[in-house]
Motif scaffolding. Structure first.
Motif, PDB file in Angstrom:
ATOM      1  N   LYS A 117       5.432   8.206 -21.926  1.00 25.29           N
ATOM      2  CA  LYS A 117       4.656   9.088 -20.946  1.00 25.29           C
ATOM      3  C   LYS A 117       4.133   8.387 -19.875  1.00 25.29           C
ATOM      4  O   LYS A 117       3.835   8.786 -18.660  1.00 25.29           O
ATOM      5  N   ALA A 118       3.734   7.117 -20.244  1.00 23.36           N
ATOM      6  CA  ALA A 118       3.112   6.249 -19.060  1.00 23.36           C
ATOM      7  C   ALA A 118       4.054   5.722 -17.939  1.00 23.36           C
ATOM      8  O   ALA A 118       3.723   5.834 -16.939  1.00 23.36           O
ATOM      9  N   VAL A 119       5.326   5.624 -18.395  1.00 25.66           N
ATOM     10  CA  VAL A 119       6.322   5.039 -17.544  1.00 25.66           C
ATOM     11  C   VAL A 119       6.464   6.375 -16.726  1.00 25.66           C
ATOM     12  O   VAL A 119       6.630   6.299 -15.383  1.00 25.66           O
ATOM     13  N   LYS A 120       6.674   7.599 -17.227  1.00 23.64           N
ATOM     14  CA  LYS A 120       7.044   8.750 -16.501  1.00 23.64           C
ATOM     15  C   LYS A 120       5.749   9.077 -15.470  1.00 23.64           C
ATOM     16  O   LYS A 120       6.137   9.429 -14.335  1.00 23.64           O
ATOM     17  N   MET A 121       4.675   8.858 -16.010  1.00 23.85           N
ATOM     18  CA  MET A 121       3.620   9.216 -14.981  1.00 23.85           C
ATOM     19  C   MET A 121       3.529   7.993 -13.910  1.00 23.85           C
ATOM     20  O   MET A 121       3.197   8.527 -12.832  1.00 23.85           O
ATOM     21  N   GLY A 122       3.780   6.866 -14.243  1.00 25.32           N
ATOM     22  CA  GLY A 122       3.830   6.002 -13.127  1.00 25.32           C
ATOM     23  C   GLY A 122       4.894   6.301 -12.224  1.00 25.32           C
ATOM     24  O   GLY A 122       4.538   6.213 -10.837  1.00 25.32           O
ATOM     25  N   VAL A 123       6.270   6.664 -12.500  1.00 22.23           N
ATOM     26  CA  VAL A 123       7.218   7.057 -11.499  1.00 22.23           C
ATOM     27  C   VAL A 123       6.881   8.210 -10.689  1.00 22.23           C
ATOM     28  O   VAL A 123       6.858   8.429  -9.357  1.00 22.23           O
ATOM     29  N   ILE A 124       6.128   9.201 -11.260  1.00 22.02           N
ATOM     30  CA  ILE A 124       5.770  10.595 -10.638  1.00 22.02           C
ATOM     31  C   ILE A 124       4.733  10.483  -9.796  1.00 22.02           C
ATOM     32  O   ILE A 124       4.473  10.599  -8.533  1.00 22.02           O
ATOM     33  N   SER A 125       3.696   9.174 -10.262  1.00 21.38           N
ATOM     34  CA  SER A 125       2.591   9.161  -9.458  1.00 21.38           C
ATOM     35  C   SER A 125       2.990   8.127  -8.044  1.00 21.38           C
ATOM     36  O   SER A 125       1.952   8.321  -7.073  1.00 21.38           O
ATOM     37  N   LEU A 126       3.941   8.031  -7.993  1.00 26.32           N
ATOM     38  CA  LEU A 126       4.503   7.401  -6.486  1.00 26.32           C
ATOM     39  C   LEU A 126       4.292   8.516  -5.408  1.00 26.32           C
ATOM     40  O   LEU A 126       4.001   8.027  -4.284  1.00 26.32           O
ATOM     41  N   ILE A 127       4.115   9.607  -5.829  1.00 24.65           N
ATOM     42  CA  ILE A 127       4.078  10.906  -4.721  1.00 24.65           C
ATOM     43  C   ILE A 127       2.754  10.851  -4.010  1.00 24.65           C
ATOM     44  O   ILE A 127       2.539  10.612  -3.014  1.00 24.65           O
ATOM     45  N   PRO A 128       1.621  10.724  -5.184  1.00 26.22           N
ATOM     46  CA  PRO A 128       0.013  10.770  -4.395  1.00 26.22           C
ATOM     47  C   PRO A 128      -0.004   9.369  -3.774  1.00 26.22           C
ATOM     48  O   PRO A 128      -0.806   9.425  -2.954  1.00 26.22           O
ATOM     49  N   LEU A 129       0.624   8.464  -4.206  1.00 29.21           N
ATOM     50  CA  LEU A 129       0.620   7.057  -3.661  1.00 29.21           C
ATOM     51  C   LEU A 129       1.094   7.143  -2.251  1.00 29.21           C
ATOM     52  O   LEU A 129       0.335   6.747  -1.388  1.00 29.21           O
ATOM     53  N   ASN A 130       2.157   7.862  -1.895  1.00 27.99           N
ATOM     54  CA  ASN A 130       2.971   7.740  -0.828  1.00 27.99           C
ATOM     55  C   ASN A 130       2.159   8.817   0.081  1.00 27.99           C
ATOM     56  O   ASN A 130       1.930   8.732   1.295  1.00 27.99           O
ATOM     57  N   ALA A 131       1.580  10.073  -0.465  1.00 32.54           N
ATOM     58  CA  ALA A 131       0.796  10.966   0.318  1.00 32.54           C
ATOM     59  C   ALA A 131      -0.430  10.307   0.819  1.00 32.54           C
ATOM     60  O   ALA A 131      -1.190  10.537   1.851  1.00 32.54           O
ATOM     61  N   SER A 132      -1.084   8.970   0.121  1.00 33.15           N
ATOM     62  CA  SER A 132      -2.271   8.412   0.668  1.00 33.15           C
ATOM     63  C   SER A 132      -2.034   7.663   1.908  1.00 33.15           C
ATOM     64  O   SER A 132      -2.645   7.857   2.869  1.00 33.15           O
ATOM     65  N   TYR A 133      -0.823   7.364   2.036  1.00 30.73           N
ATOM     66  CA  TYR A 133      -0.278   6.609   3.166  1.00 30.73           C
ATOM     67  C   TYR A 133      -0.102   7.670   4.496  1.00 30.73           C
ATOM     68  O   TYR A 133      -0.542   7.510   5.542  1.00 30.73           O
ATOM     69  N   VAL A 134       0.509   8.665   3.982  1.00 32.77           N
ATOM     70  CA  VAL A 134       0.712   9.794   4.928  1.00 32.77           C
ATOM     71  C   VAL A 134      -0.613  10.313   5.613  1.00 32.77           C
ATOM     72  O   VAL A 134      -0.799  10.545   6.669  1.00 32.77           O
ATOM     73  N   ALA A 135      -1.410  10.697   4.539  1.00 30.58           N
ATOM     74  CA  ALA A 135      -2.784  11.229   4.886  1.00 30.58           C
ATOM     75  C   ALA A 135      -3.328  10.402   5.874  1.00 30.58           C
ATOM     76  O   ALA A 135      -4.170  10.529   6.869  1.00 30.58           O
ATOM     77  N   GLY A 136      -3.547   8.971   5.479  1.00 30.97           N
ATOM     78  CA  GLY A 136      -4.310   7.916   6.070  1.00 30.97           C
ATOM     79  C   GLY A 136      -3.732   7.546   7.418  1.00 30.97           C
ATOM     80  O   GLY A 136      -4.481   7.422   8.389  1.00 30.97           O
ATOM     81  N   PHE A 137      -2.360   7.650   7.657  1.00 32.52           N
ATOM     82  CA  PHE A 137      -1.746   7.376   9.046  1.00 32.52           C
ATOM     83  C   PHE A 137      -1.542   8.334   9.675  1.00 32.52           C
ATOM     84  O   PHE A 137      -1.107   8.070  10.804  1.00 32.52           O
ATOM     85  N   SER A 138      -1.596   9.661   9.253  1.00 32.72           N
ATOM     86  CA  SER A 138      -1.296  10.938  10.120  1.00 32.72           C
ATOM     87  C   SER A 138      -2.539  11.819   9.980  1.00 32.72           C
ATOM     88  O   SER A 138      -3.476  11.767  10.751  1.00 32.72           O
ATOM     89  N   ASN A 139      -2.631  12.577   8.973  1.00 29.10           N
ATOM     90  CA  ASN A 139      -3.654  13.405   8.860  1.00 29.10           C
ATOM     91  C   ASN A 139      -3.472  14.256   7.375  1.00 29.10           C
ATOM     92  O   ASN A 139      -2.524  13.991   6.904  1.00 29.10           O
ATOM     93  N   TRP A 140      -4.424  14.768   7.006  1.00 28.47           N
ATOM     94  CA  TRP A 140      -4.508  15.376   5.723  1.00 28.47           C
ATOM     95  C   TRP A 140      -3.650  16.511   5.449  1.00 28.47           C
ATOM     96  O   TRP A 140      -3.250  16.686   4.380  1.00 28.47           O
ATOM     97  N   MET A 141      -3.179  17.247   6.267  1.00 31.21           N
ATOM     98  CA  MET A 141      -2.410  18.087   6.220  1.00 31.21           C
ATOM     99  C   MET A 141      -0.929  17.710   5.925  1.00 31.21           C
ATOM    100  O   MET A 141      -0.277  18.023   5.000  1.00 31.21           O
TER     101      MET A 141
END
Length: 303
Positions: free
Chosen positions: A257-281
């Motif tokens: 479950k920890a491995v699965k969560m780690g893989v899936i959590s790459l999405i909010p990690l990437n969303a942080s770059y997108v929000a930070g370098f563009s905008n929250w939308m």
């Protein structure tokens, strides 16, 4: 021919996270703010198609290389169970690789170079890297770092030189996921998970520092910490809770479950770059890939 076993081999939930890598790379280099012409958006589409092929090919080849091990540990998988033959899986892997490289070339020569590097690194991991306790996690992390770089590669390399180091963040994080996964069959890997959790802490510190030190892309864009912070908190919280449970109850099911969560959590990690370098939308749009990936993870294997 039944399609489902082939989809199982490709790990659709993981592929969705790879798509978020590419979008994040595009945001980091300034594309999401500056792009306005149809041709530019078409380049991003080419890279999305490219990463589907590259990631899918690498993960299918992984199962081809793991056939003998899976006969014992995971006999229900498509190849050892006989749903897909080894030759059919190998043909699928090579075809996906070819598709990935072709779409990258349609975007730019730079992208095709990165795509070829991904194929080489993924194949080395599948055949050799995974068998090494230290080099294996690093090898897998490099594959993810190159995938983030694939999103940046729509611009010439000299235009992304100042933010190039950000592609090392997924190297660290995916190495942490791979360390965690080394005990998902037998358990007894508390020290590995504790070390992986400490790597997560290092990544969080780096992310918080990007804005503080004023790291900017070629167009002068700086990561807006306050916009990115909720996404960073979500990413860290998902991993911390899953890894902590796997440390306290160091059993295969919790580790998986920890491995699965780690893989899936790459999405909010990437969303942080997108929000930070563009905008929250834009960041929220990428985050909407998370329920898609979770839904797919319930129906298809992630590890």
């Amino acid at each position: 021919m039944k399609l489902f076993p082939y989809l199982v081999l490709m790990r659709p939930a993981n592929i969705v996270t790879a798509i978020s890598d590419v979008i994040a790379g595009a945001a980091i280099c300034g594309f999401l703010i500056l792009a306005s012409e149809t041709a530019d958006w078409l380049k991003l589409l080419f890279l999305v198609m490219s990463t589907i092929g590259l990631y899918g090919g690498g993960i299918v080849l992984n199962d081809v290389c793991d056939l003998e091990l899976d006969k014992t540990e995971r006999p229900e998988r498509p190849i050892p169970s006989g749903q897909v033959t080894k030759n059919q899986a190998l043909t699928l892997a090579l075809s996906l690789y070819a598709i990935g490289i072709a779409f990258a070339f349609l975007c730019s020569p730079n992208s095709s170079i990165v795509a070829i590097a991904i194929v080489i690194c993924a194949s080395v991991y599948d055949k050799y890297g995974k068998h090494h306790g230290l080099l294996g996690p690093l090898n897998m992390g490099v594959c993810r770092g190159l995938n983030l770089l694939l999103g940046m590669s729509m611009l010439p390399f000299y235009m992304i030189s100042d933010v190039l180091f950000i592609s090392f963040i997924p190297v660290i994080f995916v190495a942490a996921i791979t360390l965690t996964s080394q005990g998902e069959v037998l358990g007894n890997n508390k020290l590995s998970i504790i070390f992986a959790l400490s790597l997560d802490g290092i990544i969080a510190t780096i992310l918080l520092s990007l804005s503080w030190f004023g790291i900017m892309n070629y167009f002068g864009g700086v990561m807006n910490l306050w916009v990115a912070l909720p996404f960073i908190a979500l990413w860290f919280g998902m991993n911390f809770s899953a890894k902590l449970k796997a440390i306290i109850q160091n059993e295969p099911k919790n580790i998986m479950k920890a491995v699965k969560m780690g893989v899936i959590s790459l999405i909010p990690l990437n969303a942080s770059y997108v929000a930070g370098f563009s905008n929250w939308m834009f960041g929220l749009a990428v985050l909407l890939l998370l329920p898609v990936s979770i839904w797919l993870a319930k129906r298809f294997a992630v590890t």
